[in-house]
Motif scaffolding. Structure first.
Motif, mmCIF file in Angstrom:
data_model
loop_
_atom_site.group_PDB
_atom_site.id
_atom_site.type_symbol
_atom_site.label_atom_id
_atom_site.label_comp_id
_atom_site.label_asym_id
_atom_site.label_seq_id
_atom_site.Cartn_x
_atom_site.Cartn_y
_atom_site.Cartn_z
ATOM 1 N N TYR A 83 0.829 -1.209 0.000
ATOM 2 C CA TYR A 83 0.000 0.000 0.000
ATOM 3 C C TYR A 83 0.864 1.261 0.000
ATOM 4 C CZ TYR A 83 -3.174 3.573 1.899
ATOM 5 O OH TYR A 83 -3.898 4.722 2.112
ATOM 6 N N ALA A 84 1.849 1.295 0.882
ATOM 7 C CA ALA A 84 2.680 2.496 1.021
ATOM 8 C C ALA A 84 3.491 2.781 -0.242
ATOM 9 C CB ALA A 84 3.615 2.351 2.218
ATOM 10 N N ASN A 85 3.823 1.735 -0.989
ATOM 11 C CA ASN A 85 4.668 1.899 -2.171
ATOM 12 C C ASN A 85 3.873 2.111 -3.458
ATOM 13 O OD1 ASN A 85 7.056 1.496 -0.676
ATOM 14 N ND2 ASN A 85 6.807 -0.732 -0.816
ATOM 15 N N THR A 86 2.557 2.194 -3.335
ATOM 16 C CA THR A 86 1.708 2.369 -4.514
ATOM 17 C C THR A 86 1.160 3.789 -4.551
ATOM 18 O OG1 THR A 86 1.034 0.037 -4.489
ATOM 19 C CG2 THR A 86 -0.358 1.570 -5.713
ATOM 20 N N SER A 87 1.319 4.445 -5.665
ATOM 21 C CA SER A 87 0.815 5.811 -5.814
ATOM 22 C C SER A 87 -0.559 5.812 -6.477
ATOM 23 C CB SER A 87 1.777 6.646 -6.659
ATOM 24 O OG SER A 87 1.795 6.167 -8.001
ATOM 25 N N VAL A 88 -1.280 6.897 -6.302
ATOM 26 C CA VAL A 88 -2.578 7.048 -6.959
ATOM 27 C C VAL A 88 -2.394 7.008 -8.475
ATOM 28 C CG1 VAL A 88 -4.485 8.649 -7.394
ATOM 29 C CG2 VAL A 88 -3.641 8.312 -5.057
ATOM 30 N N GLN A 89 -1.311 7.590 -8.948
ATOM 31 C CA GLN A 89 -1.041 7.593 -10.394
ATOM 32 C C GLN A 89 -0.908 6.175 -10.919
ATOM 33 O OE1 GLN A 89 -1.130 10.198 -12.467
ATOM 34 N NE2 GLN A 89 -0.828 8.763 -14.154
ATOM 35 N N GLN A 90 -0.249 5.322 -10.190
ATOM 36 C CA GLN A 90 -0.110 3.932 -10.613
ATOM 37 C C GLN A 90 -1.465 3.235 -10.667
ATOM 38 O OE1 GLN A 90 2.838 2.874 -7.552
ATOM 39 N NE2 GLN A 90 4.259 2.296 -9.187
ATOM 40 N N VAL A 91 -2.335 3.553 -9.718
ATOM 41 C CA VAL A 91 -3.662 2.944 -9.686
ATOM 42 C C VAL A 91 -4.480 3.372 -10.893
ATOM 43 C CG1 VAL A 91 -5.850 2.797 -8.442
ATOM 44 C CG2 VAL A 91 -3.699 2.723 -7.166
ATOM 45 N N VAL A 92 -4.485 4.666 -11.198
ATOM 46 C CA VAL A 92 -5.310 5.135 -12.318
ATOM 47 C C VAL A 92 -4.768 4.612 -13.652
ATOM 48 C CG1 VAL A 92 -6.095 7.172 -11.072
ATOM 49 C CG2 VAL A 92 -4.047 7.344 -12.512
ATOM 50 N N GLU A 93 -3.463 4.491 -13.754
ATOM 51 C CA GLU A 93 -2.885 3.950 -14.991
ATOM 52 C C GLU A 93 -3.258 2.483 -15.159
ATOM 53 O OE1 GLU A 93 1.299 4.661 -14.812
ATOM 54 O OE2 GLU A 93 1.117 6.828 -15.216
ATOM 55 N N ALA A 94 -3.194 1.726 -14.086
ATOM 56 C CA ALA A 94 -3.545 0.313 -14.155
ATOM 57 C C ALA A 94 -5.040 0.114 -14.412
ATOM 58 C CB ALA A 94 -3.154 -0.389 -12.848
ATOM 59 N N ALA A 95 -5.855 1.034 -13.883
ATOM 60 C CA ALA A 95 -7.303 0.919 -14.055
ATOM 61 C C ALA A 95 -7.777 1.485 -15.400
ATOM 62 C CB ALA A 95 -8.017 1.649 -12.916
ATOM 63 N N GLY A 96 -6.916 2.273 -16.030
ATOM 64 C CA GLY A 96 -7.296 2.875 -17.303
ATOM 65 C C GLY A 96 -8.301 3.998 -17.146
ATOM 66 N N VAL A 97 -8.216 4.744 -16.037
ATOM 67 C CA VAL A 97 -9.116 5.871 -15.804
ATOM 68 C C VAL A 97 -8.278 7.111 -15.490
ATOM 69 C CG1 VAL A 97 -10.904 4.339 -14.893
ATOM 70 C CG2 VAL A 97 -9.307 5.439 -13.302
ATOM 71 N N THR A 98 -8.946 8.246 -15.380
ATOM 72 C CA THR A 98 -8.249 9.477 -15.027
ATOM 73 C C THR A 98 -8.262 9.678 -13.512
ATOM 74 O OG1 THR A 98 -10.262 10.831 -15.123
ATOM 75 C CG2 THR A 98 -9.027 10.518 -17.187
ATOM 76 N N LYS A 99 -7.388 10.544 -13.025
ATOM 77 C CA LYS A 99 -7.391 10.857 -11.608
ATOM 78 C C LYS A 99 -8.721 11.483 -11.196
ATOM 79 C CE LYS A 99 -2.583 11.396 -10.151
ATOM 80 N NZ LYS A 99 -1.573 12.315 -9.558
ATOM 81 N N GLY A 100 -9.272 12.269 -12.103
ATOM 82 C CA GLY A 100 -10.557 12.896 -11.825
ATOM 83 C C GLY A 100 -11.643 11.869 -11.593
ATOM 84 N N ALA A 101 -11.614 10.793 -12.381
ATOM 85 C CA ALA A 101 -12.615 9.733 -12.227
ATOM 86 C C ALA A 101 -12.431 9.020 -10.894
ATOM 87 C CB ALA A 101 -12.488 8.738 -13.376
#
Length: 209
Positions: free
Chosen positions: A23-41
């Motif tokens: 958890y600590a080593n994962t960024s929000v940017q990595q999550v949105v890229e993996a999910a294929g969505v925008t940060k806004g979404a």
């Protein structure tokens, strides 16, 4: 993109990333890229990474609470109700094995308000579970020589450690496992088990005397 799709895609990506790299080593940017969505979404449905971690466990907790309520509402005999609840807890925990693994590994990183909310909701679930056991004690089904809190902790400790040893691809499926663990638990709390132990202890004392 539909709401359920965004939430599901983000949650799935977060679970996989939190499980693989922490958890600590994962960024929000990595999550949105993996999910294929925008940060806004993502931020439309989750206010923060903290909110996302809470949401991962909240889905499981909500499901188990809904199913617990439905099982109790059936009004079946106490023994049947407790068995059904135990089996359901184990089966749903296996269905959400990775989510549970991520949460219990990272729960201490939640913000204080989120930790308090998790504690409150888990306590409510455990209180209902304990109430079923207490009803069974009053009916003479379950042992009374051990505090109910200990009996409840005994069951849920097995559930929380599933991720340490159970493999869904192994030889036993979740239903077989659920009934095996439930049988072990119910035998251990049966009133007859306490009587048998007391009798054995008495025999040993007599022999030693």
């Amino acid at each position: 993109m539909k709401q359920t799709s965004v939430v599901d895609d983000v949650t799935r990506a977060a679970v996989e990333l939190f499980a693989s790299q922490g958890y600590a080593n994962t960024s929000v940017q990595q999550v949105v890229e993996a999910a294929g969505v925008t940060k806004g979404a993502l931020y439309h449905y989750f206010q923060s990474k903290d909110d996302l971690l809470f949401g991962i466990y909240e889905r499981l907790l909500s499901l188990q609470t809904e199913r617990l309520t439905a099982i109790v509402a059936r009004g079946e005999p106490t023994a049947e109700t407790l068995r059904a609840v135990c089996v359901d807890v184990i089966e749903t925990s296996v269905d959400f094995l990775l989510e549970g693994t991520v949460f219990f590994r990272s729960a201490h990183m939640l913000s204080a308000p989120r930790q308090q909310e998790v504690t409150r909701r888990r306590r409510a679930y455990h209180d209902t579970f304990a109430g079923i056991v207490e009803r069974g004690q009053a009916e003479g089904l379950y042992r009374t020589d051990i505090p109910v809190a200990v009996l409840v902790a005994h069951f849920f400790s097995d559930v929380h450690y599933l991720s340490h040893w159970y493999k869904p691809e192994g030889p036993e499926d979740k239903t077989v496992l659920a009934h095996q663990l439930t049988d072990l638990f119910l035998v251990s709390i049966a009133a007859s088990s306490a009587s048998a132990l007391a009798s054995a202890a008495g025999s040993t004392a007599s022999a030693e005397g």
